[in-house]
Design a protein around this motif. Structure first.
Motif, PDB file in Angstrom:
ATOM      1  N   LEU A 334      86.247  12.340  44.560  1.00  0.00           N
ATOM      2  CA  LEU A 334      85.230  11.320  44.302  1.00  0.00           C
ATOM      3  C   LEU A 334      84.795  11.328  42.840  1.00  0.00           C
ATOM      4  O   LEU A 334      83.659  11.629  42.497  1.00  0.00           O
ATOM      5  N   VAL A 335      85.760  10.973  41.971  1.00  0.00           N
ATOM      6  CA  VAL A 335      85.525  10.953  40.534  1.00  0.00           C
ATOM      7  C   VAL A 335      85.899   9.571  39.999  1.00  0.00           C
ATOM      8  O   VAL A 335      86.552   8.775  40.670  1.00  0.00           O
ATOM      9  N   ARG A 336      85.480   9.292  38.767  1.00  0.00           N
ATOM     10  CA  ARG A 336      85.692   7.952  38.195  1.00  0.00           C
ATOM     11  C   ARG A 336      87.168   7.654  37.969  1.00  0.00           C
ATOM     12  O   ARG A 336      87.635   6.555  38.248  1.00  0.00           O
ATOM     13  N   ARG A 337      87.914   8.625  37.419  1.00  0.00           N
ATOM     14  CA  ARG A 337      89.319   8.399  37.096  1.00  0.00           C
ATOM     15  C   ARG A 337      90.198   9.394  37.836  1.00  0.00           C
ATOM     16  O   ARG A 337      89.927  10.596  37.842  1.00  0.00           O
ATOM     17  N   SER A 338      91.271   8.896  38.431  1.00  0.00           N
ATOM     18  CA  SER A 338      92.190   9.751  39.177  1.00  0.00           C
ATOM     19  C   SER A 338      93.462   9.970  38.361  1.00  0.00           C
ATOM     20  O   SER A 338      94.132   9.015  37.970  1.00  0.00           O
TER      21      SER A 338
END
Length: 411
Positions: A334-338
């Motif tokens: 659950l982070v902004r960039r994967s």
């Protein structure tokens, strides 16, 4: 006698209905012509947007926030700020012009938009900025390119004349060009692959494997279309070497892939298939859902190869196990960039979700149904939307998407 009357009356009625309907339909449509003169000496594209018709938009607000636009002009009311141009056409004909800087260097020093003395690679939806349009009419749009002598072009649209394209964007009243484009002294290989009008294009003189790419697509695009039957009718793959971006970048009906990228990597995934899935789905994540976008693309980068026979089941399982090991380095999805470990961990979630859906539905559904659901709506994807589609396919709540499976307790 009745037959003779019918023969006289029916054509007259049809003619009358057309006479009544056609003017109203035409009045609601206006001509929209984009003209772009590509100049390698200045590194600029000189662009004109021309409107003609009885019902023109009342106002167009152009997003200029990238800072690549200059010398914006119109004979009709125009308000300019640092990041926006508000254009208010008048009468039945109006135009706006500006200059667009083609070269754009990323933080790594490579380019995602580049012009040389021999060619240019760029995104047409960067050259023509996004706009907010106010008005009732519907556009009939075309793009015409002005190129140096000896140059040619390739775009993911039907060509109606030399370097002149008809633009289509179903559902949009105001149509603008989107996706990658290449112009210059270029080489292009074209074929119909799984019903898709496909072009592979790159600068002449570079080490580009156009025919290999078409062969790869012949093996794998049919499998992609099994998952995504609404895959675009046109596909353009643009490729070039340094100093272009050393990876893949998807766009509408198109993608860019660096010439050095293998069709199948050492870890058995495929950057080409990864980007094709992005083309097929057209989705983007919210602040905590980029892992869904990237994880799904990377999952199918392996899954499509397995289905097409490009890799064996054993190689597939080994690759999945390696990704699972790498994914342990990511404490949360659950982070902004994967990227990197986050995407690797996301692939494991996708694989488990597929197993769960197949088991719950007795093999009648799979993750393919979820992916198709995302591609149907396109746009922004959230965890809730993803979970809803998965539970619909499974017919029950899914454990794979429980919060505890998406992040560690300490995260």
């Amino acid at each position: 006698m009745l037959k003779e009357l019918s023969a006289l009356i029916l054509p007259a009625l049809l003619s009358l209905s057309l006479a009544v309907a056609t003017p109203a339909a035409l009045a609601d449509t206006y001509e929209l012509l984009y003209t772009a003169q590509i100049d390698p000496k200045s590194g600029m594209a000189e662009v004109e947007i021309e409107l003609n018709g009885e019902t023109l938009p009342r106002e167009l607000s152009l997003n200029l926030s990238s800072g690549r636009y200059s010398d914006v002009k119109s004979e009709h009311p125009l308000e300019l700020t640092d990041d926006k141009a508000v254009w208010r056409p008048e009468g039945t004909s109006s135009s706006l012009s500006y200059k667009f800087e083609i070269n754009n260097r990323k933080g790594s020093g490579s380019y995602d938009s580049r012009i040389t003395k021999d060619w240019a690679i760029l995104r047409s939806d960067k050259m023509i900025p996004s706009m907010t349009v106010t008005g009732k009419g519907r556009s009939k749009a075309e793009l015409k390119l002005g190129l140096p002598e000896g140059w040619s072009s390739a775009l993911p649209y039907p060509e109606i004349a030399e370097d002149h394209y008809r633009l289509k964007d179903p559902g949009r009243r105001f149509v603008r060009p989107k996706g990658w484009m290449i112009v210059g002294r270029i080489g292009t290989r074209q074929d119909i692959v799984a019903g898709v009008d496909t072009k592979v294009s790159g600068p002449l003189g570079e080490d580009i494997h156009r025919q290999d790419t078409l062969a790869f697509l012949n093996w794998n695009l049919p499998q992609i279309k099994e998952v995504f039957p609404k895959f675009p009718q046109y596909l353009l793959i643009v490729t070039a070497g340094d100093p272009m971006w050393r990876g893949g970048l998807s766009g509408t009906r198109s993608l860019f892939m660096h010439a050095d990228r293998p069709l199948i990597s050492g870890n058995r995934t495929s950057s080409m298939i990864h980007e094709l899935v992005h083309v097929a789905t057209g989705i983007r994540g919210d602040k905590q859902s980029d892992w869904i976008v990237e994880g799904l693309a990377e999952f199918y980068a392996l899954e499509i190869l397995r289905r097409s026979g490009g890799i064996s089941q054993r190689r597939y399982d080994e690759a999945m196990d390696n990704l699972a090991e790498w994914g342990r380095q990511a404490p949360s999805l659950l982070v902004r960039r994967s990227s990197g470990p986050v995407t690797a961990r996301a692939v494991g979630v996708m694989r488990e979700l597929d197993r769960e859906i197949r088991e719950a539905s007795d093999g009648k559904a799979s993750i393919d149904d979820v992916a198709r659901g995302l591609a149907k709506k396109r746009g922004e994807v959230t965890l809730q939307r993803f979970r809803d589609l998965a539970e619909k396919a499974a017919g029950r709540p899914v454990k794979a998407l429980a919060t505890e499976n998406l992040r560690d307790e300490s995260a």
